[in-house]
Design a protein around this motif. Structure first.
Motif, PDB file in Angstrom:
ATOM      1  N   ALA A  14      77.701   8.941  83.000  1.00 47.52           N
ATOM      2  CA  ALA A  14      78.027   7.653  83.619  1.00 47.52           C
ATOM      3  C   ALA A  14      78.293   7.904  85.103  1.00 47.52           C
ATOM      4  N   ARG A  15      77.811   7.000  85.944  1.00 45.14           N
ATOM      5  CA  ARG A  15      78.008   7.205  87.374  1.00 45.14           C
ATOM      6  C   ARG A  15      79.376   6.712  87.824  1.00 45.14           C
ATOM      7  N   THR A  16      80.010   7.523  88.651  1.00 50.32           N
ATOM      8  CA  THR A  16      81.369   7.234  89.094  1.00 50.32           C
ATOM      9  C   THR A  16      81.408   7.198  90.617  1.00 50.32           C
ATOM     10  N   LYS A  32      81.702   0.504  91.442  1.00 50.97           N
ATOM     11  CA  LYS A  32      80.523   1.358  91.235  1.00 50.97           C
ATOM     12  C   LYS A  32      79.659   0.832  90.083  1.00 50.97           C
ATOM     13  N   THR A  33      80.285   0.579  88.958  1.00 54.06           N
ATOM     14  CA  THR A  33      79.525   0.141  87.788  1.00 54.06           C
ATOM     15  C   THR A  33      79.327  -1.370  87.875  1.00 54.06           C
ATOM     16  N   THR A  34      78.085  -1.788  87.981  1.00 52.98           N
ATOM     17  CA  THR A  34      77.823  -3.223  88.124  1.00 52.98           C
ATOM     18  C   THR A  34      77.066  -3.781  86.918  1.00 52.98           C
ATOM     19  N   LYS A  46      87.071   4.315  84.235  1.00 50.38           N
ATOM     20  CA  LYS A  46      86.330   4.090  82.973  1.00 50.38           C
ATOM     21  C   LYS A  46      85.114   5.017  82.857  1.00 50.38           C
ATOM     22  N   SER A  47      84.284   5.017  83.899  1.00 46.46           N
ATOM     23  CA  SER A  47      83.059   5.831  83.836  1.00 46.46           C
ATOM     24  C   SER A  47      83.411   7.315  83.792  1.00 46.46           C
ATOM     25  N   THR A  48      84.430   7.685  84.562  1.00 49.19           N
ATOM     26  CA  THR A  48      84.889   9.079  84.566  1.00 49.19           C
ATOM     27  C   THR A  48      85.346   9.491  83.170  1.00 49.19           C
ATOM     28  N   THR A  65      80.619   1.637  75.361  1.00 45.21           N
ATOM     29  CA  THR A  65      80.079   0.743  76.375  1.00 45.21           C
ATOM     30  C   THR A  65      80.940   0.796  77.624  1.00 45.21           C
ATOM     31  N   ASP A  66      80.314   1.121  78.737  1.00 46.82           N
ATOM     32  CA  ASP A  66      81.013   1.168  80.032  1.00 46.82           C
ATOM     33  C   ASP A  66      80.834  -0.186  80.706  1.00 46.82           C
ATOM     34  N   LEU A  67      81.942  -0.859  80.918  1.00 46.04           N
ATOM     35  CA  LEU A  67      81.869  -2.194  81.513  1.00 46.04           C
ATOM     36  C   LEU A  67      82.183  -2.138  83.003  1.00 46.04           C
TER      37      LEU A  67
END
Ligand SMILES: Nc1nc2c(ncn2[C@@H]2O[C@H](COP(=O)(O)OP(=O)(O)OP(=O)(O)O)[C@@H](O)[C@H]2O)c(=O)[nH]1
Ligand SMILES: [Mg+2]
Length: 196
Positions: free
Chosen positions: A51-53, A59-61, A37-39, A75-77
């Protein structure tokens, strides 16, 4: 056509009280942890580390909001299905997600990311049923299409296409971070669908 390259980070929400509630339209990135997702946000926006991957799941909290244009967000969930989380982290995740979807009245499109190599997991099926049950329009995006053997790729894409047709009238799309044409096609599909 959306100009994704102007995207900027807006805010993060770690707790329900931080969830953005506003008028702006929203594209929500959902899917299992590590699905990409972030990628994909970075790829869509042509940025290395907006976005951090991470190669390790979880990774995404926080819920991370990115403004793609005036009055539109992506929105990155944080992903689901990440087993090695503590009980309290899982509780926080569930509370955050529950609150997010209850308040996200402006989701215009959800992108449901599925790893092209695998059949939907039971968590994916829960997510699909939730989206269908909530009347949220969603597009299945199959990620990591560079990973399967060439000879197996189309069979895997066809399987997921047929699977997803039962749940969403919006065409699925297969992408890879190594395939800029597919990313462009996804940009176009999103813009066309949202008419923005
Ligand atoms: N080969 C390949 N690797 C990919 C692709 N998309 C993502 N990845 C890799 O998959 C890993 C996970 O990517 P993330 O974007 O951090 O995954 P996420 O869905 O945001 O995960 P969480 O934040 O845990 O929910 C990273 O190592 C990425 O480089 C792809 O199309 N091809
Ligand atoms: Mg992530």
């Amino acid at each position: 056509m959306i100009n994704f390259s102007k995207t900027e980070f807006l805010k993060s929400a770690a707790l329900p009280k931080d969830i953005y509630i506003g008028e702006a339209g929203e594209i929500a990135m959902c899917g299992r942890s590590n699905v990409g997702k972030s990628t994909l946000i970075n790829k869509l926006c042509n940025r290395k580390s907006l976005a951090r991957t991470s190669s390790t799941p979880g990774k995404t909290t926080t819920i991370n909001y990115y403004r793609i244009k005036k009055d539109f967000y992506i929105t990155d969930l944080p992903g689901y299905g990440f087993a090695r989380r503590s009980q309290s982290e899982r509780r926080r995740w569930a509370d955050l997600m529950e609150s997010y979807f209850r308040n996200a009245l402006n989701i215009r499109l959800a992108l449901l990311l599925l790893d092209v190599r695998h059949e939907p997991s039971s968590d994916d099926i829960t997510m699909i049923n939730f989206l269908v049950g909530s009347n949220l329009p969603f597009m299945a995006v199959m990620t990591k299409s560079d990973k399967p053997k060439k000879s197996e790729l189309s069979e895997k894409i066809n399987f997921l296409n047929e699977y997803m047709e039962k749940y969403s009238p919006i065409d699925s799309i297969a992408v890879s971070i190594k395939d800029s044409k597919a990313i462009d096609k996804l940009r176009n599909s999103i813009s066309d669908y949202l008419e923005i």
